[in-house]
Scaffold this motif. Structure first.
Motif, PDB file in Angstrom:
ATOM      1  N   GLN A  52     -22.915 -58.019  20.429  1.00 28.22           N
ATOM      2  CA  GLN A  52     -22.277 -56.709  20.319  1.00 28.22           C
ATOM      3  C   GLN A  52     -20.764 -56.844  20.209  1.00 28.22           C
ATOM      4  N   LYS A  53     -20.181 -57.770  20.929  1.00 27.46           N
ATOM      5  CA  LYS A  53     -18.721 -57.957  20.877  1.00 27.46           C
ATOM      6  C   LYS A  53     -18.256 -58.330  19.468  1.00 27.46           C
ATOM      7  N   ASP A  54     -19.131 -58.999  18.712  1.00 25.11           N
ATOM      8  CA  ASP A  54     -18.790 -59.334  17.327  1.00 25.11           C
ATOM      9  C   ASP A  54     -18.697 -58.074  16.470  1.00 25.11           C
ATOM     10  N   GLU A  56     -17.936 -55.095  17.636  1.00 23.53           N
ATOM     11  CA  GLU A  56     -16.724 -54.414  18.083  1.00 23.53           C
ATOM     12  C   GLU A  56     -15.502 -54.955  17.354  1.00 23.53           C
ATOM     13  N   ALA A  62     -14.807 -49.234  19.683  1.00 22.87           N
ATOM     14  CA  ALA A  62     -14.821 -49.375  21.136  1.00 22.87           C
ATOM     15  C   ALA A  62     -16.184 -49.886  21.598  1.00 22.87           C
ATOM     16  N   ARG A  63     -16.182 -50.475  22.771  1.00 24.55           N
ATOM     17  CA  ARG A  63     -17.418 -50.990  23.353  1.00 24.55           C
ATOM     18  C   ARG A  63     -18.478 -49.893  23.477  1.00 24.55           C
ATOM     19  N   SER A  64     -18.059 -48.720  23.929  1.00 22.34           N
ATOM     20  CA  SER A  64     -19.004 -47.612  24.097  1.00 22.34           C
ATOM     21  C   SER A  64     -19.598 -47.170  22.762  1.00 22.34           C
ATOM     22  N   THR A  65     -18.792 -47.194  21.701  1.00 22.70           N
ATOM     23  CA  THR A  65     -19.287 -46.838  20.369  1.00 22.70           C
ATOM     24  C   THR A  65     -20.310 -47.854  19.892  1.00 22.70           C
ATOM     25  N   ALA A  66     -19.985 -49.129  20.061  1.00 30.99           N
ATOM     26  CA  ALA A  66     -20.913 -50.191  19.654  1.00 30.99           C
ATOM     27  C   ALA A  66     -22.214 -50.106  20.441  1.00 30.99           C
ATOM     28  N   THR A  67     -22.111 -49.826  21.731  1.00 31.91           N
ATOM     29  CA  THR A  67     -23.310 -49.691  22.569  1.00 31.91           C
ATOM     30  C   THR A  67     -24.203 -48.582  22.038  1.00 31.91           C
ATOM     31  N   ARG A  81     -32.613 -56.794  20.540  1.00 29.49           N
ATOM     32  CA  ARG A  81     -31.682 -57.620  21.322  1.00 29.49           C
ATOM     33  C   ARG A  81     -32.516 -58.707  21.979  1.00 29.49           C
TER      34      ARG A  81
END
Length: 145
Positions: A52-54, A56, A62-67, A81
């Motif tokens: 997920q960080k990739d 982002e 943002a982390r919340s958007t990617a989540t 996942r």
């Protein structure tokens, strides 16, 4: 009254037409353009672990958007996942068959659109077009407005 041809306007309207076509391809499967970009990214990087960080970092979100994107796409069956053997806390993102099928459909449709764009345009005209576009990009990079 004479109609002026304005390069920037013509490029902008063509870009809008292409963008609407691409968006309609995504919407048929109930995906946003961002979700389709995520699928494309995962498809292009399927030989490596993607987290997920990739996403982002790649899409500057943002982390919340990617989540939210990942959770919705997982719920709808486009990706899963999976735990990484070296660290169970890490979950790599993997396209499902549905996600791969979507991407292959997008690739086919983009290739078809590329052919439509080139209809009745000679190779010589295309070569000139690309040379002109390249020169325009260089012009903009070297000048400040």
């Amino acid at each position: 009254m004479e109609t002026r041809q304005i390069v920037g306007y013509e490029i902008h309207t063509l870009d809008n037409m292409i963008g609407r076509r691409i968006a309609s391809l995504c919407e048929k499967d109930g995906l946003t353009q961002m979700q389709s970009w995520v699928i494309g990214y995962l498809y292009d990087h399927s030989e490596e672990d993607v987290f997920q960080k990739d996403l982002e970092a790649q899409f500057h979100i943002a982390r919340s958007t990617a989540t939210g994107i990942v959770q919705l796409m997982e719920k709808r069956g486009f990706l899963t996942r999976e735990s990484v053997p070296s660290d169970a806390r890490l979950k790599r993102l993997v396209l499902t068959e549905k996600g791969i099928g979507f991407q292959l459909s997008i690739i086919r449709n983009l290739n078809q659109m590329e052919q439509i764009l080139k209809t009745q345009i000679s190779q010589e005209e295309l070569d000139s077009f690309f040379a002109i576009i390249h020169q325009m990009k260089q012009n903009l990079q070297s000048e400040t407005l």
